[in-house]
Design an enzyme around this catalytic site. Sequence first.
Site, PDB file in Angstrom:
ATOM      1  N   GLU A 124     -11.828   0.818  -2.971  1.00 36.53           N
ATOM      2  CA  GLU A 124     -10.641   0.199  -2.383  1.00 36.53           C
ATOM      3  C   GLU A 124      -9.720   1.328  -1.967  1.00 36.53           C
ATOM      4  O   GLU A 124      -9.191   2.063  -2.805  1.00 36.53           O
ATOM      5  CB  GLU A 124      -9.933  -0.734  -3.372  1.00 36.53           C
ATOM      6  CG  GLU A 124      -9.008  -1.691  -2.634  1.00 36.53           C
ATOM      7  CD  GLU A 124      -7.590  -1.708  -3.144  1.00 36.53           C
ATOM      8  OE1 GLU A 124      -6.957  -0.636  -3.165  1.00 36.53           O
ATOM      9  OE2 GLU A 124      -7.123  -2.786  -3.525  1.00 36.53           O
ATOM     10  N   CYS A 168      -1.013  -0.523  -2.611  1.00 36.55           N
ATOM     11  CA  CYS A 168      -2.053  -0.355  -1.588  1.00 36.55           C
ATOM     12  C   CYS A 168      -1.906  -1.382  -0.469  1.00 36.55           C
ATOM     13  O   CYS A 168      -2.198  -1.084   0.689  1.00 36.55           O
ATOM     14  CB  CYS A 168      -3.443  -0.486  -2.221  1.00 36.55           C
ATOM     15  SG  CYS A 168      -3.788   0.764  -3.479  1.00 36.55           S
TER      16      CYS A 168
END
Length: 524
Positions: free
Chosen positions: A261, A295
């Site tokens: 990720e 994120c």
Amino acid sequence: MTLTPLELTRPASTTDALLQRLVARVPGSTGATWKLTEVYTGDTVVELPQSTPSDIEQAFTVARAAQRKWAATPLTDRLAVFRRAHAIFVDNARTIADLIQVESGKNRRMAIEETCDPPMVMSHYLKRAAKLLAPTRRGGPVPFLTTSTEIRRPKGVVGIIAPWNFPFATGISDAMPALMAGNAVVLKPDNKTALSPLYGVQLLEEAGLPKGLFQVVCGEGPDVGPTLIDHADYVMFTGSTATGRVIGERAGRNLIGCCLELGGKNPMIVLEDADMAEAVRGAVFGAFGNTGQICMHIERIYLPESRYDEFKNAFVAKAEALDVRASYDFGPDMGSLVSVDHMRRVKSHVDDAVAKGATVLCGGKPRPDLGPAFFEPTILEGVTKDMHCGVTETFGPVVALHKYGTVDEAVALANDTDYGLNASVWGGDVAAARAVASRIESGNLNINDILATAYASKGTPSGGLKSSGVGARHGDQGLLKYTDAINMAVLKKQVMGPRRGQTYDKYVEGMLSALKMMRKLRIR
């Protein structure tokens, strides 16, 4: 009143005795340490041992031995550990939040929300794990005479490399499905934020997780990462795209799987019929939540020309009114960046944008009066792709406003990036907003929300497209990725091939006729 760092008192729960117990879990045979600091003040909290390659190899040896016993433990007994852990984690949420704040500098509201993630992940997989890990019987090639069964086996020892922005949520939550599936885990947290995941391992062992099954090693990425990847059976990484490429390449050479990720340059599109008050409220969290160190946070906002000034004026006013300071209570809206080095990186993006013609609508400066790594909530306009913050993830409390003329233009601008992690669309007509979102190249799409709805939906996979990653956490995929699928096939009677005395031509004729009949009857 704005508190200065000198007036801060570290939370009472973060006693020296607790901290020493935590760092004692980290192998460090050379005695080398790293100064883990309180972000708000810059004071050293504890000396964190640094693990050598031989320390890491030994951690894998211990974990592998524990894993063999754990994998042989009945699934019901394994899951019972996490039922107990759920209550223990919730009961200790305030202490966890204290550790998160000390090591990361985030505000308390975000720290306490981070503590909720592992219990939510546990709760989801406690409902799904038994079904996902049960053998699944399927048909074989010859009806009634053959069967095929899908069996799920744990990978072995999973290496997890966790980031500093959500050290507890990623370090512990990513380990939950791996452990439930019968794996061991070797975790490398960031040096800056090792305390909360170490405490999470302690709580899991209090719940009954076998000692040795969950190892923690510490060190700088280039020193620790290669050895960890070379000894792991699978790697889970959350972090930058540049580092993700290195990890993916090494995992590929080792012929092991990985889930990555990675970064994002996440867009928010506000449609003309959006509720502007709600959109502004969402944008404040999207840009400045966790001091912009999420994120999935928003770095680009696209606004219709007809409502640009309306949004801009309200958004700037909200940003300027944010309570930004160092505090261990729930007062501040925003805390510190994680380190002075990261603050300098964020500042360099803003300085570069201004030097190339961007306008600062608010913020734009460090705040050393509040703490060593504080930076003001910053809104820019006039950002272009020749600026660092126009194309590269800033990962701080910095957001750029852009106008668009048509929805097609907004979608094209949102997709004009190498990244594809998260996107947000705001509109009064939800069906129309969904139609716009469906055209955005992103692994996560939120309608009238920034990120929480997508990320907190633990039953649905969450990952990135393009340069934002490979694979996903959450959903069935989030557990099954930590297993190997084994195909056990059974032939009850020897019917493969010609019968005695039968020519191969006759056998083929019968086989082809059987294929047609099975298709007609929908057997195969």
